[in-house]
Design a protein around this motif. Structure first.
Motif, PDB file in Angstrom:
ATOM      1  N   ASN A  34      14.478  -6.210 -16.859  1.00  0.00           N
ATOM      2  CA  ASN A  34      13.549  -6.297 -15.732  1.00  0.00           C
ATOM      3  C   ASN A  34      14.121  -5.467 -14.574  1.00  0.00           C
ATOM      4  N   LYS A  35      13.600  -4.256 -14.433  1.00  0.00           N
ATOM      5  CA  LYS A  35      14.186  -3.311 -13.463  1.00  0.00           C
ATOM      6  C   LYS A  35      14.095  -3.841 -12.034  1.00  0.00           C
ATOM      7  N   TYR A  36      12.993  -4.551 -11.757  1.00  0.00           N
ATOM      8  CA  TYR A  36      12.820  -5.019 -10.380  1.00  0.00           C
ATOM      9  C   TYR A  36      13.873  -6.062 -10.000  1.00  0.00           C
ATOM     10  N   SER A  46      -1.721  -5.061  -9.028  1.00  0.00           N
ATOM     11  CA  SER A  46      -0.835  -5.412 -10.153  1.00  0.00           C
ATOM     12  C   SER A  46      -0.585  -6.928 -10.191  1.00  0.00           C
ATOM     13  N   TRP A  88      17.284  -4.535  -9.693  1.00  0.00           N
ATOM     14  CA  TRP A  88      17.418  -3.832  -8.423  1.00  0.00           C
ATOM     15  C   TRP A  88      17.607  -4.843  -7.281  1.00  0.00           C
ATOM     16  N   LEU A  91       5.160  -7.666 -16.883  1.00  0.00           N
ATOM     17  CA  LEU A  91       5.899  -6.454 -16.494  1.00  0.00           C
ATOM     18  C   LEU A  91       5.131  -5.668 -15.430  1.00  0.00           C
ATOM     19  N   GLU A 139      10.608  -5.391 -22.653  1.00  0.00           N
ATOM     20  CA  GLU A 139      11.308  -4.880 -21.473  1.00  0.00           C
ATOM     21  C   GLU A 139      11.426  -5.921 -20.356  1.00  0.00           C
ATOM     22  N   VAL A 140      10.366  -6.714 -20.169  1.00  0.00           N
ATOM     23  CA  VAL A 140      10.411  -7.661 -19.046  1.00  0.00           C
ATOM     24  C   VAL A 140      11.438  -8.779 -19.285  1.00  0.00           C
ATOM     25  N   PHE A 154       7.553  -2.628  -6.776  1.00  0.00           N
ATOM     26  CA  PHE A 154       8.270  -1.440  -6.271  1.00  0.00           C
ATOM     27  C   PHE A 154       7.327  -0.594  -5.440  1.00  0.00           C
ATOM     28  N   TRP A 163       5.905  -7.220 -12.050  1.00  0.00           N
ATOM     29  CA  TRP A 163       7.227  -6.880 -11.484  1.00  0.00           C
ATOM     30  C   TRP A 163       7.280  -5.427 -11.057  1.00  0.00           C
ATOM     31  N   ASN A 164       6.818  -4.532 -11.921  1.00  0.00           N
ATOM     32  CA  ASN A 164       6.888  -3.106 -11.566  1.00  0.00           C
ATOM     33  C   ASN A 164       6.011  -2.782 -10.363  1.00  0.00           C
TER      34      ASN A 164
END
Ligand SMILES: [Fe+2]
Length: 286
Positions: free
Chosen positions: A48-50, A175, A53, A278, A43-44, A285, A281-282
């Protein structure tokens, strides 16, 4: 589509190195396919959702501040991981490769090969005892202001942060610190097999495009405000990664063909590192 590098194909075709056989070539291609399916699909790397975004939102100053603080903690902890990697190297060559990164990180400027060659020629005339080296920080100049951390500090200052506000562990989210500790443990650790897998995973993560997404976010911010953030830290790393990504598979091939790699362990170790990336990065948020 997986394929061997030209360098390896040439070695197999030459047929004068017992490490480089057609059979091993086929085995490597299967391994590469497994890596693509089970490691590089992480996923990362692919989502990478962060950073997605970051590149698509209208960033607020506090969001940028928080990000810079966390990144500065990572940047400093990375020095520890990289130093441990130097210390845990098992060959002079890999120790030098790791020193290359460390020295550059703290401010030794890369020296262009052309200038270096000219100087070596000069030196050769004077001494027959010259130890030549390919290292690009070798013979480079140290500049405080060339330390990557100082580039981050330049951004921090524009955001009214002081030196004491960035870089130290006390500023890190749980984190962020978890990620940094995994980096020190796995990337800088003394298990050679693990560090090969983890370096490969890290390089692929670094080349996956997150620098570009961060740059987009910064540029959008600079366009909408009067604060012009100096983002050379990010543009520089993006450029370096583009160059480096080309060599990642070649490096893996060299290790695979000349040594025994436990494929499942490789994928497992790589995933452990990417899981920690990951989490970093998460964790941003907030
Ligand atoms: Fe750096």
């Amino acid at each position: 589509m997986v394929k061997l590098s030209d360098k390896t194909i040439n070695k197999i075709n030459k047929n004068n190195d017992t490490n480089y056989t057609k059979k091993k070539g086929q085995k490597f291609l299967k391994f590469l396919k497994k890596i693509n399916d089970k490691l590089l699909n992480h996923e990362v790397i692919v989502n990478n959702k962060y950073t997605k975004w970051w590149s698509s939102t209208s960033l607020e100053e506090t969001e940028i501040k928080n990000f810079i603080i966390q990144f500065s903690v990572f940047s400093n902890q990375f020095l520890i991981a990289q130093l441990q990697k130097v210390i845990n190297s098992t060959t002079l060559e890999s120790a030098r490769e790791s020193k290359e990164i460390l020295a550059n990180e703290i401010g030794v400027i890369f020296k262009s090969n052309k200038r270096k060659r000219e100087e070596e020629e000069e030196e050769k005339k004077e001494s027959s005892n010259l130890i030549s080296s390919d290292g690009t920080v070798d013979g480079g100049t140290y500049r405080f202001a060339a330390a990557h951390f100082e580039w981050l500090y330049k951004i921090a200052k524009k955001l009214n942060l002081e030196y004491k506000d960035i870089g130290r562990r006390c500023h890190g989210y749980d984190s962020t610190l978890y990620f940094c500790d995994k980096l020190i443990e796995l990337y800088g650790g003394n298990n050679y097999e693990t560090s090969v897998a983890v370096s490969y995973a890290i390089e692929n993560w670094a080349a996956a495009g997150f620098w570009k997404e961060l740059i987009i976010g910064f540029k959008n911010y600079n366009n909408k405000t009067d604060i012009k953030l100096p983002i050379s830290f990010f543009t520089w790393h993006d450029k370096i990664e583009d160059q480096h990504a080309e060599h990642t598979q070649e490096e893996l091939e060299e290790i695979y063909f000349t040594q025994e790699i436990n494929e499942d362990k490789f994928i497992n170790d790589g995933n452990k590192m990417l899981d920690a990336v990951l989490i970093f990065w998460n964790g941003l948020f907030i």
